[in-house]
Design a protein around this motif. Structure first.
Motif, short mmCIF file in Angstrom:
data_model
loop_
_atom_site.label_atom_id
_atom_site.label_comp_id
_atom_site.label_asym_id
_atom_site.label_seq_id
_atom_site.Cartn_x
_atom_site.Cartn_y
_atom_site.Cartn_z
N ALA A 1 34.65 25.27 35.82
CA ALA A 1 34.47 25.87 37.14
C ALA A 1 33.28 25.28 37.90
CB ALA A 1 34.29 27.39 37.02
N GLY A 2 32.20 24.97 37.18
CA GLY A 2 31.03 24.41 37.86
C GLY A 2 31.34 23.12 38.60
N PRO A 3 31.80 22.08 37.89
CA PRO A 3 32.15 20.82 38.57
C PRO A 3 33.27 20.98 39.60
CG PRO A 3 31.95 20.48 36.21
CD PRO A 3 31.90 21.96 36.43
N ALA A 4 34.30 21.78 39.26
CA ALA A 4 35.44 21.94 40.17
C ALA A 4 35.01 22.61 41.47
CB ALA A 4 36.54 22.75 39.49
N ILE B 1 43.00 20.78 46.86
CA ILE B 1 43.72 19.64 46.29
C ILE B 1 42.80 18.83 45.37
CG2 ILE B 1 44.80 17.41 46.84
CD1 ILE B 1 45.91 18.76 49.39
N THR B 2 41.58 18.59 45.82
CA THR B 2 40.65 17.79 45.02
C THR B 2 40.12 18.57 43.83
OG1 THR B 2 38.86 18.46 46.54
CG2 THR B 2 39.91 16.34 46.94
N SER B 3 39.77 19.83 44.02
CA SER B 3 39.18 20.61 42.93
C SER B 3 40.21 20.95 41.85
CB SER B 3 38.53 21.89 43.46
OG SER B 3 39.48 22.77 43.99
N ASP B 4 41.46 21.22 42.26
CA ASP B 4 42.49 21.56 41.27
C ASP B 4 42.84 20.37 40.38
OD1 ASP B 4 42.68 24.19 41.96
OD2 ASP B 4 44.42 23.97 43.25
N ALA B 5 42.70 19.17 40.91
CA ALA B 5 42.95 17.99 40.08
C ALA B 5 41.98 17.95 38.90
CB ALA B 5 42.80 16.72 40.92
N MET C 1 40.29 20.86 37.80
CA MET C 1 40.30 22.15 37.10
C MET C 1 41.58 22.42 36.33
SD MET C 1 38.30 24.70 36.55
CE MET C 1 38.45 26.32 35.77
N ASN C 2 42.70 21.79 36.68
CA ASN C 2 43.98 22.15 36.08
C ASN C 2 44.01 22.08 34.56
OD1 ASN C 2 46.63 22.86 37.63
ND2 ASN C 2 47.33 21.75 35.81
N PRO C 3 43.49 21.01 33.93
CA PRO C 3 43.48 20.99 32.46
C PRO C 3 42.68 22.14 31.86
CG PRO C 3 43.11 18.80 33.35
CD PRO C 3 43.02 19.74 34.51
N PHE C 4 41.54 22.48 32.46
CA PHE C 4 40.75 23.60 31.96
C PHE C 4 41.49 24.92 32.11
CE2 PHE C 4 37.57 20.39 33.08
CZ PHE C 4 36.79 20.37 31.92
N ASP C 5 42.28 25.03 33.17
CA ASP C 5 43.06 26.25 33.39
C ASP C 5 44.18 26.38 32.37
OD1 ASP C 5 43.26 28.57 35.08
OD2 ASP C 5 45.13 27.75 35.87
N VAL C 6 44.79 25.25 32.00
CA VAL C 6 45.83 25.26 30.97
C VAL C 6 45.24 25.74 29.64
CG1 VAL C 6 47.39 23.83 29.59
CG2 VAL C 6 47.22 23.46 32.07
N VAL C 7 44.09 25.17 29.27
CA VAL C 7 43.42 25.57 28.02
C VAL C 7 43.06 27.05 28.06
CG1 VAL C 7 41.33 25.26 26.64
CG2 VAL C 7 42.54 23.26 27.51
N PHE D 1 48.87 18.89 30.59
CA PHE D 1 47.76 19.42 31.38
C PHE D 1 48.07 19.44 32.87
CE2 PHE D 1 45.21 17.84 27.65
CZ PHE D 1 44.80 19.09 27.22
N TYR D 2 49.05 18.63 33.28
CA TYR D 2 49.35 18.51 34.70
C TYR D 2 50.79 18.88 35.06
CZ TYR D 2 44.78 16.56 35.60
OH TYR D 2 43.42 16.42 35.72
N LEU D 3 51.55 19.42 34.09
CA LEU D 3 52.91 19.85 34.40
C LEU D 3 52.91 20.91 35.49
CD1 LEU D 3 55.97 19.79 33.62
CD2 LEU D 3 55.47 21.68 32.06
N SER D 4 51.92 21.79 35.47
CA SER D 4 51.85 22.89 36.44
C SER D 4 51.11 22.50 37.72
CB SER D 4 51.15 24.10 35.81
OG SER D 4 49.80 23.78 35.48
N TYR D 5 50.59 21.26 37.79
CA TYR D 5 49.76 20.88 38.94
C TYR D 5 50.51 20.97 40.28
CZ TYR D 5 46.53 18.12 41.82
OH TYR D 5 45.67 17.69 42.81
N PRO D 6 51.77 20.48 40.37
CA PRO D 6 52.49 20.65 41.65
C PRO D 6 52.65 22.12 42.04
CG PRO D 6 53.58 19.01 40.30
CD PRO D 6 52.56 19.67 39.42
N THR D 7 52.98 22.98 41.04
CA THR D 7 53.10 24.41 41.33
C THR D 7 51.75 24.99 41.72
OG1 THR D 7 54.90 24.60 39.74
CG2 THR D 7 53.82 26.64 40.39
N THR D 8 50.70 24.56 41.02
CA THR D 8 49.35 25.02 41.34
C THR D 8 49.02 24.71 42.79
OG1 THR D 8 48.58 24.74 39.06
CG2 THR D 8 46.90 24.81 40.77
N LEU D 9 49.33 23.49 43.22
CA LEU D 9 49.06 23.12 44.61
C LEU D 9 49.92 23.91 45.58
CD1 LEU D 9 48.61 19.23 44.52
CD2 LEU D 9 46.86 21.02 44.52
N CYS D 10 51.20 24.14 45.21
CA CYS D 10 52.07 24.94 46.07
C CYS D 10 51.49 26.35 46.27
CB CYS D 10 53.47 25.05 45.47
SG CYS D 10 54.44 23.54 45.59
#
Length: 320
Positions: free
Chosen positions: A95-98, A136-140, A142-148, A178-187
């Motif tokens: 969360a800090g870097p994102a 868009i930039t931050s989720d790229a 954060m997404n792996p951390f969110d999956v974990v 780690f990025y399968l949900s990234y398109p849905t996350t962005l949606c």
């Protein structure tokens, strides 16, 4: 809180909160954003864990909840309260870097889009555009951390740490998991953030037309903006949870889910249209105070940096 309007201002003279001292830069916004992100996610983490569990399809025994209060009592009785913090390290690390990237991008795009023009007018679309670019930039990142995080939140999770979880995902499903949900996350997050930022800027304009640092305004505007955005995007959050926890499912169809549309079809088949609102109460309960904390922390950190830099500038000027 009144701050000086210039290096040679007299005591009691006020300056507009949004007016930046000359030595205030992007790094200060990013530090403020990192502080806000960590504060937001850690405080509300237990409710986020319950939201994740309530969205799981066909959970293991002991992980089926009929409501928020039932979830709390069941987790306390079977697993203990410490379980409510399982996976929080992933949020703290990510969360800090994102959020540093999130708020840094927001401020840069807002400036480029003319949202900071000193014309006294409201610029909601500049706020919406900057919010969309920020997520868009931050989720790229954060997404792996969110999956974990969500893998560790699920009832019966056997992961010992975030590194153990990450290694297991890579070994069994590959890095793409780690990025399968990234398109849905962005949606979900692009309209969520655009709506939230537009609502926040609009409410702040009405509640705080002088644009002074006002903790109550930032807290109330942030909370209301988050609640509206969370309610509207809950269906996409349910889909995202299915995609991010697919590797833990006992159903072959879920384990092999191909993407957003396929995940939506599974949810519709299992629960009907009401399935897309699973966990909406804890999502709003989480998001409303989370965004209130986030905006309050961000604006507080910005105010601190601005005040400190102005005091340094005034001290330097007085020595000349």
């Amino acid at each position: 809180m009144a701050l000086s309007s210039s290096p040679d201002a007299v005591p009691g003279e006020e300056f507009e909160y949004e007016a930046l001292p000359p030595n205030y830069g992007l790094g200060h916004n990013m530090l403020a954003g990192a502080f806000a992100g960590i504060a937001e996610h850690t405080v509300m983490y237990p409710v986020d864990l319950m939201k994740t569990r309530m969205q799981i399809i066909n959970p293991s025994a002991g992980g089926l909840y009929t409501g928020l209060s039932h979830a709390v009592s069941t987790i306390y009785r079977i697993e203990g309260l410490r379980t409510l913090w399982r996976g929080v390290t992933s949020v703290i690390v990510g969360a800090g870097p994102a959020h540093a990237v999130y708020f840094g991008t927001y401020e840069v795009i807002k400036e480029m889009a003319g949202g900071n023009r000193a014309d006294g007018k409201h610029h909601p679309f500049a706020a919406a555009a900057s919010g969309a670019c920020a997520t868009i930039t931050s989720d790229a990142l954060m997404n792996p951390f969110d999956v974990v995080k969500q893998r560790m939140q699920v009832h019966g999770s056997t992961y010992r740490s975030i590194t153990h979880c990450a290694r297991s995902i890579i070994q069994t499903e590959g890095f793409s998991a780690f990025y399968l949900s990234y398109p849905t996350t962005l949606c979900m997050t692009v309209p969520f953030t655009a709506t939230q930022f537009m609502a926040y800027e609009s409410l702040s304009k009405v509640m705080n037309p002088r644009k002074e640092y006002d903790p109550i305004t930032h807290c109330v505007a942030g909370g209301l903006a988050g609640a509206v955005a969370a309610g509207l995007t809950t269906p996409l959050d349910v889909i995202k949870t299915l995609l991010q926890t697919r590797g833990l499912s006992q159903q072959d169809e879920i384990r092999n889910v191909r993407g957003l549309v396929h995940a939506a079809a599974i949810i519709k088949k299992e629960f009907g249209w009401r399935g897309f609102m699973r966990g909406w109460r804890p999502r709003i309960i989480t998001t409303m105070p989370s965004t209130a904390i986030c905006w309050s922390s961000y604006e507080m950190a910005k105010a601190y940096f601005k005040r400190t830099l102005r005091e340094e500038q005034m001290a330097h000027t007085s020595k000349l």
